[in-house]
Design a protein around this motif. Sequence first.
Motif, mmCIF file in Angstrom:
data_model
loop_
_atom_site.group_PDB
_atom_site.id
_atom_site.type_symbol
_atom_site.label_atom_id
_atom_site.label_comp_id
_atom_site.label_asym_id
_atom_site.label_seq_id
_atom_site.Cartn_x
_atom_site.Cartn_y
_atom_site.Cartn_z
ATOM 1 N N UNK A 30 0.841 -1.173 0.000
ATOM 2 C CA UNK A 30 0.000 0.000 0.000
ATOM 3 C C UNK A 30 0.889 1.240 0.000
ATOM 4 N N UNK A 31 0.612 2.167 -0.895
ATOM 5 C CA UNK A 31 1.410 3.380 -1.041
ATOM 6 C C UNK A 31 0.774 4.486 -0.213
ATOM 7 N N UNK A 32 1.600 5.181 0.542
ATOM 8 C CA UNK A 32 1.122 6.284 1.356
ATOM 9 C C UNK A 32 1.182 7.563 0.519
ATOM 10 N N UNK A 33 0.013 8.050 0.090
ATOM 11 C CA UNK A 33 -0.047 9.228 -0.765
ATOM 12 C C UNK A 33 0.235 10.515 0.001
ATOM 13 N N UNK A 34 0.103 10.521 1.293
ATOM 14 C CA UNK A 34 0.368 11.738 2.060
ATOM 15 C C UNK A 34 1.854 12.095 2.030
ATOM 16 N N UNK A 35 2.728 11.104 1.893
ATOM 17 C CA UNK A 35 4.165 11.412 1.826
ATOM 18 C C UNK A 35 4.505 12.137 0.524
ATOM 19 N N UNK A 36 3.755 11.849 -0.541
ATOM 20 C CA UNK A 36 3.968 12.566 -1.797
ATOM 21 C C UNK A 36 3.535 14.030 -1.670
ATOM 22 N N UNK A 37 2.444 14.255 -0.964
ATOM 23 C CA UNK A 37 1.956 15.619 -0.796
ATOM 24 C C UNK A 37 2.863 16.442 0.112
ATOM 25 N N UNK A 38 3.514 15.809 1.069
ATOM 26 C CA UNK A 38 4.411 16.514 1.978
ATOM 27 C C UNK A 38 5.601 17.074 1.208
ATOM 28 N N UNK A 39 5.979 16.447 0.112
ATOM 29 C CA UNK A 39 7.104 16.930 -0.680
ATOM 30 C C UNK A 39 6.799 18.283 -1.332
ATOM 31 N N UNK A 40 5.533 18.611 -1.509
ATOM 32 C CA UNK A 40 5.138 19.887 -2.102
ATOM 33 C C UNK A 40 5.029 21.010 -1.071
ATOM 34 N N UNK A 41 5.183 20.690 0.203
ATOM 35 C CA UNK A 41 5.050 21.701 1.254
ATOM 36 C C UNK A 41 6.053 22.849 1.106
ATOM 37 N N UNK A 42 7.335 22.616 0.812
ATOM 38 C CA UNK A 42 8.251 23.757 0.626
ATOM 39 C C UNK A 42 7.839 24.670 -0.532
ATOM 40 N N UNK A 43 7.293 24.102 -1.583
ATOM 41 C CA UNK A 43 6.843 24.915 -2.717
ATOM 42 C C UNK A 43 5.655 25.778 -2.308
ATOM 43 N N UNK A 44 4.728 25.188 -1.559
ATOM 44 C CA UNK A 44 3.575 25.956 -1.107
ATOM 45 C C UNK A 44 3.990 27.059 -0.136
ATOM 46 N N UNK A 45 4.944 26.769 0.731
ATOM 47 C CA UNK A 45 5.443 27.806 1.646
ATOM 48 C C UNK A 45 6.114 28.921 0.855
ATOM 49 N N UNK A 46 6.919 28.561 -0.147
ATOM 50 C CA UNK A 46 7.580 29.564 -0.989
ATOM 51 C C UNK A 46 6.553 30.439 -1.698
ATOM 52 N N UNK A 47 5.517 29.830 -2.259
ATOM 53 C CA UNK A 47 4.480 30.600 -2.948
ATOM 54 C C UNK A 47 3.726 31.509 -1.987
ATOM 55 N N UNK A 48 3.455 31.025 -0.784
ATOM 56 C CA UNK A 48 2.756 31.852 0.199
ATOM 57 C C UNK A 48 3.611 33.040 0.620
ATOM 58 N N UNK A 49 4.892 32.820 0.848
ATOM 59 C CA UNK A 49 5.787 33.925 1.219
ATOM 60 C C UNK A 49 5.911 34.915 0.067
ATOM 61 N N UNK A 50 6.038 34.420 -1.166
ATOM 62 C CA UNK A 50 6.136 35.306 -2.327
ATOM 63 C C UNK A 50 4.862 36.127 -2.492
ATOM 64 N N UNK A 51 3.725 35.514 -2.298
ATOM 65 C CA UNK A 51 2.459 36.231 -2.395
ATOM 66 C C UNK A 51 2.341 37.293 -1.302
ATOM 67 N N UNK A 52 2.772 36.948 -0.105
ATOM 68 C CA UNK A 52 2.710 37.915 1.003
ATOM 69 C C UNK A 52 3.647 39.095 0.757
ATOM 70 N N UNK A 53 4.856 38.822 0.304
ATOM 71 C CA UNK A 53 5.798 39.913 0.018
ATOM 72 C C UNK A 53 5.290 40.776 -1.119
ATOM 73 N N UNK A 54 4.724 40.168 -2.152
ATOM 74 C CA UNK A 54 4.168 40.928 -3.271
ATOM 75 C C UNK A 54 3.021 41.819 -2.815
ATOM 76 N N UNK A 55 2.150 41.267 -2.007
ATOM 77 C CA UNK A 55 1.018 42.058 -1.509
ATOM 78 C C UNK A 55 1.499 43.207 -0.645
ATOM 79 N N UNK A 56 2.509 42.968 0.170
ATOM 80 C CA UNK A 56 3.054 44.040 1.011
ATOM 81 C C UNK A 56 3.669 45.134 0.137
ATOM 82 N N UNK A 57 4.428 44.731 -0.888
ATOM 83 C CA UNK A 57 5.080 45.719 -1.757
ATOM 84 C C UNK A 57 4.073 46.526 -2.570
ATOM 85 N N UNK A 58 2.905 45.966 -2.833
ATOM 86 C CA UNK A 58 1.899 46.684 -3.621
ATOM 87 C C UNK A 58 0.996 47.519 -2.721
ATOM 88 N N UNK A 59 0.469 46.915 -1.673
ATOM 89 C CA UNK A 59 -0.569 47.573 -0.891
ATOM 90 C C UNK A 59 -0.038 48.459 0.234
#
Length: 128
Positions: free
Chosen positions: A1-30
């Motif tokens: 049985x393959x644990x699909x949650x371990x595959x999703x955990x690998x995308x966590x750094x990308x999601x954190x990077x996108x969230x930080x980039x979005x926050x910095x962009x919003x701060x620089x604009x607004x």
Amino acid sequence: MVDHSSYLVQYLPILIFLAVALAISAICVFLPMGVARLTGTHNPNADKNSEYECGFPAFEDPRSQFDVRFYLVAILFIVFDLEAAFLFPWAVSLKETGWAGWLTMMVFLAELVIGFAYAWKKGALDWE
């Protein structure tokens, strides 16, 4: 049985990077907009809302005459800007390309100098 949650955990750094980039962009604009409104520097008037890039109003009769020299200078700027963009990789790889790379770039630069001299002689760079 393959644990699909371990595959999703690998995308966590990308999601954190996108969230930080979005926050910095919003701060620089607004943030500057909010500070301008709070400090009272947000004061639009006719001069601030006038055209500043192309030199003529954007919403006029489409058949009105305009100065084509602006576009000619813009095209020349793009040509010479691209030339500068070609010089950087050439300079970095000059050791590997040797004399053939050097000679090729000299021919390219000679063509650009001839084009520049032609544009100058025709008065494309003169602005009245």
